[in-house]
Design an enzyme around this catalytic site. Structure first.
Site, PDB file in Angstrom:
ATOM      1  N   ASP A   1       0.862  -1.187   0.000  1.00 52.14           N
ATOM      2  CA  ASP A   1       0.000   0.000   0.000  1.00 52.14           C
ATOM      3  C   ASP A   1       0.901   1.240   0.000  1.00 52.14           C
ATOM      4  O   ASP A   1       1.879   1.317   0.751  1.00 52.14           O
ATOM      5  CB  ASP A   1      -0.898  -0.011   1.242  1.00 52.14           C
ATOM      6  CG  ASP A   1      -2.024   1.005   1.146  1.00 52.14           C
ATOM      7  OD1 ASP A   1      -3.192   0.586   1.192  1.00 52.14           O
ATOM      8  OD2 ASP A   1      -1.741   2.219   1.036  1.00 52.14           O
ATOM      9  N   ILE A   2       0.572   2.214  -0.846  1.00 52.37           N
ATOM     10  CA  ILE A   2       1.420   3.399  -1.013  1.00 52.37           C
ATOM     11  C   ILE A   2       1.332   4.349   0.196  1.00 52.37           C
ATOM     12  O   ILE A   2       2.206   5.183   0.405  1.00 52.37           O
ATOM     13  CB  ILE A   2       1.053   4.136  -2.336  1.00 52.37           C
ATOM     14  CG1 ILE A   2       2.217   4.956  -2.860  1.00 52.37           C
ATOM     15  CG2 ILE A   2      -0.186   4.976  -2.193  1.00 52.37           C
ATOM     16  CD1 ILE A   2       3.391   4.158  -3.301  1.00 52.37           C
TER      17      ILE A   2
ATOM     18  N   HIS B   1      -9.846  -5.397  -2.739  1.00 51.89           N
ATOM     19  CA  HIS B   1      -8.491  -5.517  -2.195  1.00 51.89           C
ATOM     20  C   HIS B   1      -8.559  -5.889  -0.722  1.00 51.89           C
ATOM     21  O   HIS B   1      -9.332  -5.330   0.050  1.00 51.89           O
ATOM     22  CB  HIS B   1      -7.666  -4.240  -2.395  1.00 51.89           C
ATOM     23  CG  HIS B   1      -8.371  -2.965  -2.006  1.00 51.89           C
ATOM     24  ND1 HIS B   1      -9.336  -2.377  -2.789  1.00 51.89           N
ATOM     25  CD2 HIS B   1      -8.236  -2.171  -0.919  1.00 51.89           C
ATOM     26  CE1 HIS B   1      -9.761  -1.280  -2.200  1.00 51.89           C
ATOM     27  NE2 HIS B   1      -9.117  -1.128  -1.062  1.00 51.89           N
TER      28      HIS B   1
ATOM     29  N   HIS C   1      -6.639  -5.789   2.695  1.00 52.45           N
ATOM     30  CA  HIS C   1      -5.539  -5.141   3.415  1.00 52.45           C
ATOM     31  C   HIS C   1      -4.931  -6.163   4.377  1.00 52.45           C
ATOM     32  O   HIS C   1      -5.646  -6.723   5.225  1.00 52.45           O
ATOM     33  CB  HIS C   1      -6.044  -3.972   4.273  1.00 52.45           C
ATOM     34  CG  HIS C   1      -6.572  -2.802   3.520  1.00 52.45           C
ATOM     35  ND1 HIS C   1      -5.791  -1.715   3.194  1.00 52.45           N
ATOM     36  CD2 HIS C   1      -7.814  -2.517   3.041  1.00 52.45           C
ATOM     37  CE1 HIS C   1      -6.522  -0.811   2.563  1.00 52.45           C
ATOM     38  NE2 HIS C   1      -7.762  -1.275   2.455  1.00 52.45           N
TER      39      HIS C   1
ATOM     40  N   GLU D   1     -12.493   3.572  -1.167  1.00 52.35           N
ATOM     41  CA  GLU D   1     -11.647   4.505  -1.917  1.00 52.35           C
ATOM     42  C   GLU D   1     -11.372   3.992  -3.333  1.00 52.35           C
ATOM     43  O   GLU D   1     -11.483   4.746  -4.296  1.00 52.35           O
ATOM     44  CB  GLU D   1     -10.332   4.716  -1.148  1.00 52.35           C
ATOM     45  CG  GLU D   1      -9.415   5.757  -1.769  1.00 52.35           C
ATOM     46  CD  GLU D   1      -8.043   5.797  -1.083  1.00 52.35           C
ATOM     47  OE1 GLU D   1      -7.970   5.563   0.139  1.00 52.35           O
ATOM     48  OE2 GLU D   1      -7.061   6.041  -1.788  1.00 52.35           O
TER      49      GLU D   1
END
Ligand code: 5GP
Length: 130
Positions: free
Chosen positions: A29-30, A93, A95, A88
């Site tokens: 994750d960025i 996805h 996490h 978002e």
């Protein structure tokens, strides 16, 4: 329009990749909650996790299990937390977050990492992926 994650899979947007197979892709994750915060996605773009087929869902969980094991081996932490939100980015996805405390799962306190740190973490986790 292709999601930002579909563009990442296609290599149109760079990512710190950890692992992939024919159907799934894992990358850092960025804007991580904690060091090693990873996203695991199906390559087929779907918005909501429970709109995946049962087989796709099972495959995603199975791939996430293997990524979580690699994270556990690599990143010192209390445990690996798992969460699916998706408000978002409308592309399923999972996490996976190496956590030390409850707040690490709350998406409020963020870890600032530079490019070299992202690369080092992604490579180290990738080496432990089985
Ligand atoms: P959610 O949709 O579950 O609320 O969160 C989306 C997650 O995707 C966020 O944690 C955010 O930091 C991450 N994210 C958004 N855009 C990118 C991107 O371009 N690259 C990466 N690696 N992560 C992203």
């Amino acid at each position: 329009m292709a999601s930002i994650f579909t563009k990442i899979i296609a290599g149109e947007i760079p990512s710190y990749k950890i692992a992939e197979d024919e159907n799934y892709y894992a990358f850092l994750d960025i804007n991580p909650n904690a060091k090693g915060h990873t996203l695991v996605i199906p390559k087929r773009e779907e918005n909501k996790i429970f709109d995946l087929s049962k087989d796709e869902y099972d495959g995603l969980m199975s791939f996430s299990y293997r990524v979580a094991k690699a994270l556990e081996k690599t990143i010192p932490c209390e445990r690996i937390g798992m969460s699916v939100i998706g408000l978002e980015v409308p592309h399923v996805h999972v996490h996976l977050i190496p956590i030390h405390k409850m707040d690490d799962m709350r998406f409020i306190s963020k870890e600032k990492l530079n490019q070299d740190e992202f690369v080092a973490i992604a490579n180290a986790v990738a080496e432990n992926f089985e």
